[in-house]
Design a protein around this motif. Structure first.
Motif, mmCIF file in Angstrom:
data_model
loop_
_atom_site.group_PDB
_atom_site.id
_atom_site.type_symbol
_atom_site.label_atom_id
_atom_site.label_comp_id
_atom_site.label_asym_id
_atom_site.label_seq_id
_atom_site.Cartn_x
_atom_site.Cartn_y
_atom_site.Cartn_z
ATOM 1 N N ARG A 104 0.820 -0.949 -0.133
ATOM 2 C CA ARG A 104 0.254 0.134 -0.080
ATOM 3 C C ARG A 104 0.774 1.535 0.267
ATOM 4 N NH1 ARG A 104 -1.035 3.645 3.956
ATOM 5 N NH2 ARG A 104 -0.285 2.353 5.848
ATOM 6 N N GLU A 147 -2.959 0.821 -6.244
ATOM 7 C CA GLU A 147 -3.413 -0.333 -4.932
ATOM 8 C C GLU A 147 -4.320 -1.402 -5.529
ATOM 9 O OE1 GLU A 147 -3.964 -1.595 -0.617
ATOM 10 O OE2 GLU A 147 -3.358 0.218 -1.143
ATOM 11 N N SER A 194 -6.824 -4.903 -5.443
ATOM 12 C CA SER A 194 -7.355 -5.612 -3.912
ATOM 13 C C SER A 194 -6.395 -6.971 -4.426
ATOM 14 C CB SER A 194 -8.373 -6.012 -4.476
ATOM 15 O OG SER A 194 -9.260 -6.285 -3.032
ATOM 16 N N ARG A 211 -7.718 0.848 -3.669
ATOM 17 C CA ARG A 211 -7.658 2.356 -3.561
ATOM 18 C C ARG A 211 -7.031 2.902 -5.170
ATOM 19 N NH1 ARG A 211 -5.015 0.847 1.220
ATOM 20 N NH2 ARG A 211 -6.480 1.446 3.226
ATOM 21 N N PRO A 244 -3.088 7.844 -6.223
ATOM 22 C CA PRO A 244 -3.257 8.762 -5.521
ATOM 23 C C PRO A 244 -2.990 10.315 -6.075
ATOM 24 C CG PRO A 244 -0.884 7.637 -4.815
ATOM 25 C CD PRO A 244 -1.503 7.059 -5.542
#
Length: 210
Positions: free
Chosen positions: A100, A110, A112, A191, A194
């Motif tokens: 992560r 990221e 799963s 996720r 970012p």
């Protein structure tokens, strides 16, 4: 259907969980180790410094990783090696946290991932042990762990812990073992990549693979 899963272990360059500098992978199919992979890793740029405490544990230095592949390439290799199978790690919360945090530093989404923790499995299978660190459990199951805190050695040791637990409980698959122990496979959340790489939390001594 074959029972396939991948044992994984990371080493890190400093106290930041995303500062991955080595990974070891061991694929298990139907109770047999069928493949292995290990590589040094250049830690993501925001956290690529090495701290002496970490070097003292695993012996990896900046010079060792100077020509190593970077995290984006290694991350792809990890996913291709596992091919969708669950992961197993000793203190798996740490190892999943490495993925992560390293992905966050590198600006990667990221995925799963399903995973099980061999530390949890050992605690529920051999509860009378004085502790459930990897060397202690390996001695109990008769596995000769050499080069502790080397990623490939620790990944293979975690695989043997789970294999021994499968035999102990008479379970045919990792999923069945986890169900018997009332510790079903966990799953990391998806996720997106970012927008910026925020500082990742530092980990304490408990963060080291046990």
């Amino acid at each position: 259907m074959h029972d396939t899963w991948t044992a994984i272990d990371f080493e890190t360059a400093n106290r930041n969980q995303g500062s991955v500098c080595a990974v070891g992978l061991v694929r298990v199919t139907d109770g047999r180790i069928v493949d292995r992979y290990t590589t040094l890793v250049r830690p993501p740029a925001p956290v690529d410094h090495f701290e002496q405490d970490n070097i003292a544990v695993h012996g990896i230095t900046p010079e060792h990783v100077a020509d190593a592949p970077a995290w984006p390439q290694v991350h792809t290799t990890i996913l291709e090696f596992a091919a969708g199978s669950p992961f197993v790690a000793h203190n798996a919360v740490f190892d999943m946290g490495v993925i992560r945090a390293a992905c966050a530093h590198a600006g990667l989404p990221e995925p799963s991932l399903h995973y099980a923790c061999s530390l949890d499995i050992a605690r529920r299978t051999w509860p009378a042990l004085r502790n459930h660190r990897l060397p202690t459990v390996c001695r109990t199951i008769g596995y000769d762990l050499r080069r502790h805190h080397t990623a490939d050695a620790d990944a293979e040791a975690a695989a043997h812990v789970v294999l021994a637990a499968l035999r102990h409980h008479g379970a045919a698959t990792l999923v069945e073992l986890c169900q018997r122990l009332r510790r079903p496979l966990r799953r990391t959340p998806v996720r997106p990549a970012p927008q910026h790489c925020a500082p990742q939390p530092l980990w304490s001594e408990a963060g080291f693979s046990e």
